[in-house]
Design a protein around this motif. Structure first.
Motif, PDB file in Angstrom:
ATOM      1  N   PHE A  54       4.518  -4.497   7.736  1.00 13.91           N
ATOM      2  CA  PHE A  54       5.664  -3.606   7.866  1.00 13.91           C
ATOM      3  C   PHE A  54       5.157  -2.212   7.548  1.00 13.91           C
ATOM      4  CE2 PHE A  54       7.208  -7.746   6.681  1.00 13.91           C
ATOM      5  CZ  PHE A  54       8.296  -7.937   7.512  1.00 13.91           C
ATOM      6  N   GLN A  55       5.246  -1.306   8.517  1.00 12.55           N
ATOM      7  CA  GLN A  55       4.679   0.009   8.302  1.00 12.55           C
ATOM      8  C   GLN A  55       5.753   1.084   8.431  1.00 12.55           C
ATOM      9  OE1 GLN A  55       1.326   0.512  10.943  1.00 12.55           O
ATOM     10  NE2 GLN A  55       0.714  -1.624  10.775  1.00 12.55           N
ATOM     11  N   ALA A  56       6.015   1.779   7.350  1.00 13.49           N
ATOM     12  CA  ALA A  56       6.944   2.903   7.428  1.00 13.49           C
ATOM     13  C   ALA A  56       6.203   4.082   8.037  1.00 13.49           C
ATOM     14  CB  ALA A  56       7.456   3.261   6.041  1.00 13.49           C
ATOM     15  N   ILE A  57       6.887   4.801   8.920  1.00 17.74           N
ATOM     16  CA  ILE A  57       6.257   5.941   9.594  1.00 17.74           C
ATOM     17  C   ILE A  57       7.186   7.149   9.462  1.00 17.74           C
ATOM     18  CG2 ILE A  57       5.379   6.841  11.791  1.00 17.74           C
ATOM     19  CD1 ILE A  57       5.129   3.782  12.588  1.00 17.74           C
ATOM     20  N   VAL A  83       0.852  -1.185   0.000  1.00 19.83           N
ATOM     21  CA  VAL A  83       0.000   0.000   0.000  1.00 19.83           C
ATOM     22  C   VAL A  83       0.889   1.237   0.000  1.00 19.83           C
ATOM     23  CG1 VAL A  83      -2.000   1.092   1.056  1.00 19.83           C
ATOM     24  CG2 VAL A  83      -1.561  -1.320   1.479  1.00 19.83           C
ATOM     25  N   GLY A  84       0.849   1.986  -1.078  1.00 19.67           N
ATOM     26  CA  GLY A  84       1.629   3.225  -1.172  1.00 19.67           C
ATOM     27  C   GLY A  84       0.739   4.385  -0.784  1.00 19.67           C
ATOM     28  N   VAL A  85       1.036   5.019   0.347  1.00 22.34           N
ATOM     29  CA  VAL A  85       0.205   6.115   0.826  1.00 22.34           C
ATOM     30  C   VAL A  85       1.034   7.391   0.845  1.00 22.34           C
ATOM     31  CG1 VAL A  85      -1.319   6.918   2.656  1.00 22.34           C
ATOM     32  CG2 VAL A  85      -0.927   4.474   2.349  1.00 22.34           C
ATOM     33  N   GLY A  86       0.689   8.343   0.003  1.00 21.84           N
ATOM     34  CA  GLY A  86       1.335   9.652   0.044  1.00 21.84           C
ATOM     35  C   GLY A  86       2.824   9.613  -0.189  1.00 21.84           C
ATOM     36  N   GLU A  87       3.312   8.637  -0.937  1.00 19.31           N
ATOM     37  CA  GLU A  87       4.737   8.616  -1.253  1.00 19.31           C
ATOM     38  C   GLU A  87       4.942   8.959  -2.725  1.00 19.31           C
ATOM     39  OE1 GLU A  87       7.677   8.229   0.647  1.00 19.31           O
ATOM     40  OE2 GLU A  87       6.209   8.845   2.133  1.00 19.31           O
ATOM     41  N   ARG A  88       6.169   8.780  -3.200  1.00 19.97           N
ATOM     42  CA  ARG A  88       6.489   9.235  -4.557  1.00 19.97           C
ATOM     43  C   ARG A  88       5.945   8.298  -5.629  1.00 19.97           C
ATOM     44  NH1 ARG A  88      10.643   9.111  -1.332  1.00 19.97           N
ATOM     45  NH2 ARG A  88      11.403  11.097  -0.568  1.00 19.97           N
ATOM     46  N   SER A  89       5.394   8.886  -6.682  1.00 18.23           N
ATOM     47  CA  SER A  89       4.923   8.073  -7.808  1.00 18.23           C
ATOM     48  C   SER A  89       6.083   7.336  -8.453  1.00 18.23           C
ATOM     49  CB  SER A  89       4.259   8.948  -8.856  1.00 18.23           C
ATOM     50  OG  SER A  89       3.183   9.632  -8.297  1.00 18.23           O
ATOM     51  N   ARG A  90       7.253   7.999  -8.474  1.00 16.44           N
ATOM     52  CA  ARG A  90       8.425   7.361  -9.073  1.00 16.44           C
ATOM     53  C   ARG A  90       8.737   6.037  -8.394  1.00 16.44           C
ATOM     54  NH1 ARG A  90      13.201   6.782  -7.276  1.00 16.44           N
ATOM     55  NH2 ARG A  90      13.018   8.322  -5.640  1.00 16.44           N
ATOM     56  N   ASP A 114       3.756   1.979   2.967  1.00 15.08           N
ATOM     57  CA  ASP A 114       4.724   3.083   2.878  1.00 15.08           C
ATOM     58  C   ASP A 114       3.951   4.307   2.394  1.00 15.08           C
ATOM     59  OD1 ASP A 114       6.990   4.576   2.811  1.00 15.08           O
ATOM     60  OD2 ASP A 114       7.914   3.577   1.122  1.00 15.08           O
ATOM     61  N   ASN A 115       3.420   5.170   3.240  1.00  9.19           N
ATOM     62  CA  ASN A 115       3.808   5.339   4.613  1.00  9.19           C
ATOM     63  C   ASN A 115       2.570   5.690   5.416  1.00  9.19           C
ATOM     64  OD1 ASN A 115       4.476   7.455   6.579  1.00  9.19           O
ATOM     65  ND2 ASN A 115       6.438   7.693   5.597  1.00  9.19           N
ATOM     66  N   ILE A 116       2.371   5.035   6.550  1.00 13.30           N
ATOM     67  CA  ILE A 116       1.109   5.149   7.275  1.00 13.30           C
ATOM     68  C   ILE A 116       0.889   6.546   7.857  1.00 13.30           C
ATOM     69  CG2 ILE A 116       2.095   4.235   9.410  1.00 13.30           C
ATOM     70  CD1 ILE A 116      -1.180   2.895   8.702  1.00 13.30           C
ATOM     71  N   TYR A 117       1.976   7.287   8.116  1.00 21.47           N
ATOM     72  CA  TYR A 117       1.829   8.653   8.619  1.00 21.47           C
ATOM     73  C   TYR A 117       1.030   9.511   7.646  1.00 21.47           C
ATOM     74  CZ  TYR A 117       2.891  13.451   9.810  1.00 21.47           C
ATOM     75  OH  TYR A 117       2.763  14.778  10.107  1.00 21.47           O
ATOM     76  N   ARG A 118       1.188   9.245   6.357  1.00 21.44           N
ATOM     77  CA  ARG A 118       0.514  10.062   5.342  1.00 21.44           C
ATOM     78  C   ARG A 118      -1.004   9.885   5.394  1.00 21.44           C
ATOM     79  NH1 ARG A 118       4.605  13.311   4.543  1.00 21.44           N
ATOM     80  NH2 ARG A 118       6.400  12.364   3.575  1.00 21.44           N
ATOM     81  N   TYR A 119      -1.448   8.784   5.976  1.00 20.13           N
ATOM     82  CA  TYR A 119      -2.890   8.588   6.150  1.00 20.13           C
ATOM     83  C   TYR A 119      -3.429   9.635   7.121  1.00 20.13           C
ATOM     84  CZ  TYR A 119      -6.926   6.802   8.648  1.00 20.13           C
ATOM     85  OH  TYR A 119      -8.142   6.706   9.277  1.00 20.13           O
ATOM     86  N   ILE A 120      -2.710   9.804   8.245  1.00 22.49           N
ATOM     87  CA  ILE A 120      -3.140  10.809   9.217  1.00 22.49           C
ATOM     88  C   ILE A 120      -3.026  12.199   8.622  1.00 22.49           C
ATOM     89  CG2 ILE A 120      -2.536  11.885  11.422  1.00 22.49           C
ATOM     90  CD1 ILE A 120      -2.092   9.256  12.573  1.00 22.49           C
ATOM     91  N   ALA A 157      -6.546   5.152   0.619  1.00 21.79           N
ATOM     92  CA  ALA A 157      -5.735   4.065   0.062  1.00 21.79           C
ATOM     93  C   ALA A 157      -5.590   2.921   1.054  1.00 21.79           C
ATOM     94  CB  ALA A 157      -4.357   4.598  -0.328  1.00 21.79           C
ATOM     95  N   ILE A 158      -5.421   3.278   2.316  1.00 20.79           N
ATOM     96  CA  ILE A 158      -5.177   2.253   3.327  1.00 20.79           C
ATOM     97  C   ILE A 158      -6.399   1.336   3.495  1.00 20.79           C
ATOM     98  CG2 ILE A 158      -5.829   3.797   5.241  1.00 20.79           C
ATOM     99  CD1 ILE A 158      -2.952   1.443   5.494  1.00 20.79           C
ATOM    100  N   TYR A 159      -7.603   1.918   3.405  1.00 20.95           N
ATOM    101  CA  TYR A 159      -8.821   1.106   3.540  1.00 20.95           C
ATOM    102  C   TYR A 159      -8.915   0.095   2.395  1.00 20.95           C
ATOM    103  CZ  TYR A 159     -10.517   4.398   7.063  1.00 20.95           C
ATOM    104  OH  TYR A 159     -10.661   5.151   8.185  1.00 20.95           O
ATOM    105  N   THR A 160      -8.628   0.576   1.195  1.00 18.16           N
ATOM    106  CA  THR A 160      -8.687  -0.319   0.038  1.00 18.16           C
ATOM    107  C   THR A 160      -7.625  -1.410   0.159  1.00 18.16           C
ATOM    108  OG1 THR A 160      -9.537   1.472  -1.305  1.00 18.16           O
ATOM    109  CG2 THR A 160      -8.576  -0.376  -2.480  1.00 18.16           C
ATOM    110  N   GLY A 161      -6.417  -1.016   0.562  1.00 13.59           N
ATOM    111  CA  GLY A 161      -5.335  -1.980   0.724  1.00 13.59           C
ATOM    112  C   GLY A 161      -5.688  -3.059   1.740  1.00 13.59           C
ATOM    113  N   LEU A 162      -6.288  -2.634   2.857  1.00 12.84           N
ATOM    114  CA  LEU A 162      -6.622  -3.614   3.893  1.00 12.84           C
ATOM    115  C   LEU A 162      -7.749  -4.536   3.433  1.00 12.84           C
ATOM    116  CD1 LEU A 162      -6.339  -1.611   7.211  1.00 12.84           C
ATOM    117  CD2 LEU A 162      -4.725  -3.163   6.137  1.00 12.84           C
TER     118      LEU A 162
END
Lengths: 440, 489
Positions: B330-333, B213-220, B279-285, B255-260
């Motif tokens: 594994f959750q990047a924060i 699940v890519g949340v708020g990270e780089r498209s690249r 990557d990255n759960i902080y971006r959800y908040i 994104a996180i809801y769909t991923g889960l």
């Protein structure tokens, strides 16, 4: 000639239609600096361009049940309560002409030196959706800056977003100018976007670039210090819209944004003026998104074109961990950190090799450069770490291995020194460092 | 109604997006999204992502999706966030540019839903559950992304221990199946590299089904991951969801809801052990803060919404193992402004079973992974789980390194020669340990130019024991940097 008449007639017809349409006319009811409250104007769309009075331009920044919020971007005459506001039926866009290359322009398609609009202006949307993941491809072509410390150790690739960050007077803009100068004959279009710079700054930058023959493929787009704050906040989007215009033609574009801290402050000013809730350091909660969607326009497109972005951020007391800096670091593909102490010690460019990062690393270098670069970087960092710890240790009592390492590190630092506008090409860099590093 | 359109010049390039979005509309009908024919209300106010609706019908509820039909054929969707009597507030999936007061809204059946079938594997989806990998895969079975809840009795807690092959992780923060591992770090200290290394070592090692699940990270990075998985022929067991940083806050927070929901399909319907990389759960908040701020909710410290704790709890409580299968995550924060006491970071880390904290000071010295050994912990550092030897070595290592930190300050004033013999031993051995904890990573070959290494835990324990006991006192410290196990050096 016939066309001209036709255009005039069309223009006139449009004007009449506009006047007759009562739904698209409103009246100014409140003025607060560059934010207006307007009643009427029922048919206006969000982000539509509007005309206030005779010659002032603004856009719709909010619609509520009873009134509209209009933000002014171009003010030529005084606005009074009760002035007429007319909707244009068009989205608010930037204007650009291909004839701008080599010139200093603004987001409305004006040649700033002549204070005249270009002919053949095209409208460019400020907020195109970001390039989808599947339209992107790997960033792997090197972009030569001519600076050994960058090309060798923290390289930049076409389509990369590389932040340049440091205190005032540490040579941030100079790195961008060096890069533009070294790209003069590389078939790359450069856009230098100045936000909140003084008129003197912009003239100087223009002079320096022209002196090094770098204006033939460069546009300077500026929002000067004394322009309306909304223009400061929108100009980088306009610069990227121009970049996307060339990207569609599969060209390589480099955009320098100088600087984003000033941009963040301008955006904060507008949001506080329009009563948005302040968050950390009084920036609005969407400040990350404001920069993220701007910088996400940087990409290597599958059509072969690319947009490389070099945003600049000014720090205080060499602290790169403040809110805006960490936000932008977390967006970009790496950062070149310039250190005031290094600058004062005479190191040029004053790159802090410990804190700088390239997230793409060797992927954007030739094989030889990548191999050499990772070796130089490892030796340099290991020297710097040991230098800090063993600063007071007696050199005579060190193990010979350690002593050699320290002396070797000092030589590397010396070789990375380079004065402005002294670009080195790849083979020069390789020959300098290959003999130095050996094949370890 | 269309008075304004009469003066729009069709050759205006600002309007050339029409054709693309028409295609999207046709596509929507293809996957069977039903749009009501009767209007459910009208727009009365608009801001950058929020609209206010004057309701004409009372059958709407929160999380329903409504849409506006633009005169150019585009469809703009919204999710209802709150209903206040005869008005409702909704947030836009994309941008509100071009909307106007008085526009009619129509209900879209099903709300935000994610595909719920075997066909998800090998594909990439948007936050709203639509394929974005140009594969045109059509998945009819769908499930609403909010409809999932685990009871206390559903959750299981035991699992086998799992080795990642990353020395410092296995040594200081070992994990097991069903574990929640957080990777915390400020900007640019190596979170994403570490998560990619874990994908490399754990996913390819276990060949377990995985969701990224890519949340708020780089498209690249999304593009790179998809490409690498495809080239490595590893895509068949992985499904990806992306709501990246250039997209609207709505996209980033959904994104996180769909991923889960995808992960739950694999766990509940397919009865699998699932790996979830976020990557990255902080971006959800961060995304939901932007939404709450637009909705005019009162915020607490630093602009975070007051309901952040319950929001994150709702998400994290869905990431659990049950009798049917396990979810190891594994959750990047992201740590904003390098502030480890940030409220959002603390809210997330209270749910973790183990955490790896990355430190800018280590990164500055070129030590990667740039781990802060004192903050990196796991629930499994327990004699009953990892055994006495491992436990004692961790304890001894931390004792050495905390003394080393004190010594560094003393040395800065006095120099090394002034230290007692015991302290000198601690000093030199600690430096070797720190060098030893670096590791050449498979996914970082681009930066280091060194081949990646998967290191077995037994080798790590032996090496650490040997360094601490003084076996390598005569070996120069630089020989420990970027190696795998010492014997294979």
């Amino acid at each position: 000639m016939a066309n001209n008449v036709k255009d005039l007639v069309n223009e006139r017809i449009k004007e009449i239609k506009r006047k007759d349409n009562v739904y698209t006319i409103g009246r100014v009811s409140k003025i607060q600096n560059y934010v207006l409250e307007v009643s009427g104007l029922d048919e206006a769309c969000y982000f539509e361009k509007v005309r206030i009075g005779n010659d002032n331009i603004g856009y719709v920044a909010g619609i509520t049940p009873n009134y509209l919020n209009i933000v002014i971007v171009k003010q030529r005459s005084t606005i009074h309560v009760g002035d007429e506001v007319v909707a244009s039926g068009e989205e608010f866009t930037a204007q650009y002409s291909e004839a701008s290359i080599g010139k200093i322009i603004d987001m409305f398609g004006t040649d700033k030196m002549k204070d005249m609009e270009f002919d053949n202006l095209v409208n460019l949307r400020l907020e195109e959706p970001v390039t989808p993941i599947m339209d992107r491809t790997a960033v792997c072509r090197p972009l030569h800056t001519g600076i050994a410390g960058i090309d060798l150790i923290y390289p930049i690739g076409k389509g990369q977003r590389q932040l340049i960050i440091g205190d005032k007077k540490t040579g941030k803009t100079q790195i961008a100018l060096d890069t533009i100068a070294s790209l003069a004959n590389d078939n790359v279009i450069c856009i230098y976007c100045a936000i909140g710079k003084t008129k003197k700054d912009v003239r100087e930058i223009h002079y320096e670039l022209a002196r090094h023959g770098a204006m033939n493929n460069t546009v300077i787009m500026c929002a000067l210090n004394d322009e309306l704050t909304p223009v400061l906040s929108l100009t980088p989007y306009a610069a990227l819209a121009v970049a996307e215009y060339y990207l569609k033609q599969a060209k390589d574009v480099v955009v320098v944004i100088d600087d984003l801290k000033r941009h963040a402050d301008a955006y904060r000013e507008i949001t506080l003026m329009t009563d948005k809730a302040p968050g950390r350091e009084a920036y609005p909660s969407d400040i990350f998104y404001t920069h993220a969607r701007l910088l996400e326009k940087g990409c290597q497109h599958i059509n072969g074109g690319s947009i490389t972005i070099l945003p600049i951020v000014e720090t205080k007391t060499s602290d790169i961990t403040d809110y805006i800096s960490t936000n932008i670091i977390s967006i970009t593909d790496g950062q070149i950190v310039l250190n005031k102490k290094n600058f004062d010690k005479g190191q040029r460019p004053a790159i802090d090799y410990g804190l700088s990062v390239s997230r793409l690393g060797g992927a954007v270098q030739t094989k030889k450069m990548s191999h050499l670069g990772s070796n130089v970087r490892r030796q340099l960092l290991s020297y710097m770490e040991k230098r800090d710890v063993y600063e007071l240790a007696n050199k005579e009592e060190m193990s010979p291995e350690m002593r050699q390492l320290i002396e070797h590190g000092q030589t590397i630092i010396k070789c990375l020194n380079q004065y402005k506008f002294e670009a080195k090409n790849e083979s020069e860099i390789i020959s300098t460092f290959e003999s130095l590093i050996g094949d370890k | 109604m269309d008075n304004t359109n009469t003066i729009i010049d069709p050759s205006n390039p600002a309007l050339n997006f029409i054709s693309q979005t028409r295609e999207k509309e046709e596509y929507k009908q293809e996957v069977g999204k039903k749009i009501s024919s009767a209007s459910i209300g009208r727009i009365i106010s608009i801001s950058s992502i929020k609209i206010e609706i004057l309701l004409a019908s009372s059958e709407l509820s929160v999380h329903d999706v409504v849409c506006a039909k633009m005169s150019d054929g585009r469809i703009i969707e919204f999710e209802i966030e709150e209903i206040k009597g005869s008005t409702a507030n909704a947030i836009c999936f994309e941008m509100t540019n071009g909307l106007k007061r008085g526009m009619d809204l129509y209900k879209v059946d099903g709300g935000i839903s994610a595909p719920f079938s075997d066909k998800i594997l090998g594909h990439m989806f948007s936050s709203f559950g639509e394929p974005i990998d140009k594969s045109n895969v059509v998945i009819d079975e769908r499930k609403n992304v909010y409809k999932s809840h685990l009871d206390l009795s559903d959750v299981t807690i035991n699992g086998d221990i799992m080795w990642t092959g990353i020395k410092v992780l296995d040594f200081l923060a070992p994990m097991r199946k069903g574990f929640k591992m957080g990777l915390l770090g400020g900007a640019g200290v190596g979170k994403t590299v570490l998560i990619k290394e874990l994908i490399h070592n754990v996913y390819t090692g276990l060949q377990s089904n995985s969701i990224f699940v890519g949340v708020g990270e780089r498209s690249r990075e999304g593009q790179e991951l998809f490409q690498e998985m495809k080239e490595g022929d590893l895509l068949d067991k992985m499904s990806m969801v992306f709501g990246q940083m250039g997209e609207s806050p709505t996209s980033r927070s959904k994104a996180i809801y769909t991923g889960l929901t995808l992960a739950e399909y694999l766990r509940d319907a397919k009865r699998q052990d699932v790996l979830v990389f976020i990557d990255n759960i902080y971006r959800y908040i961060q995304g939901s803060s932007e939404i709450y701020s637009e909705l005019g909710y009162m915020s607490v410290e630093n602009g975070y919404p007051s309901q952040m704790l319950s929001d994150i709890a709702n998400i994290e409580e869905r990431i659990n193992s049950t009798e049917t299968g396990s979810i190891t995550s594994f959750q990047a924060i992201f740590i904003p402004a390098d502030d480890v006491y940030d409220e959002a970071v603390r809210a997330i880390s209270s749910h973790l079973d183990g955490q790896v904290v990355l430190d800018r000071k280590q990164a500055e010295k070129g030590f990667y992974p740039a781990i802060d050994v004192f903050k990196t912990t796991s629930k499994l550092i327990d004699i009953e789980v990892v055994g006495r030897k491992h436990y004692d070595l961790v304890k001894e290592t931390l004792r050495y390194l905390s003394r080393y930190n004190e010594l560094e300050e003393i040395i800065a004033v006095l120099g090394i020669e002034e230290l007692s013999q015991e302290d000198q031993d601690i000093f030199y051995r600690s430096r070797k340990l720190l060098q030893y904890f670096t590791q050449p990573m498979f996914v970082a070959e681009n930066y280091t130019g060194i081949k990646g290494q998967f290191v077995k835990i037994d080798d790590v324990l032996t090496d650490v024991e040997d360094i601490l006991s003084g076996k390598y006192d005569d070996v120069d410290e630089s020989r420990f940097a970027y190696i795998g196990a010492y014997k294979n050096r």
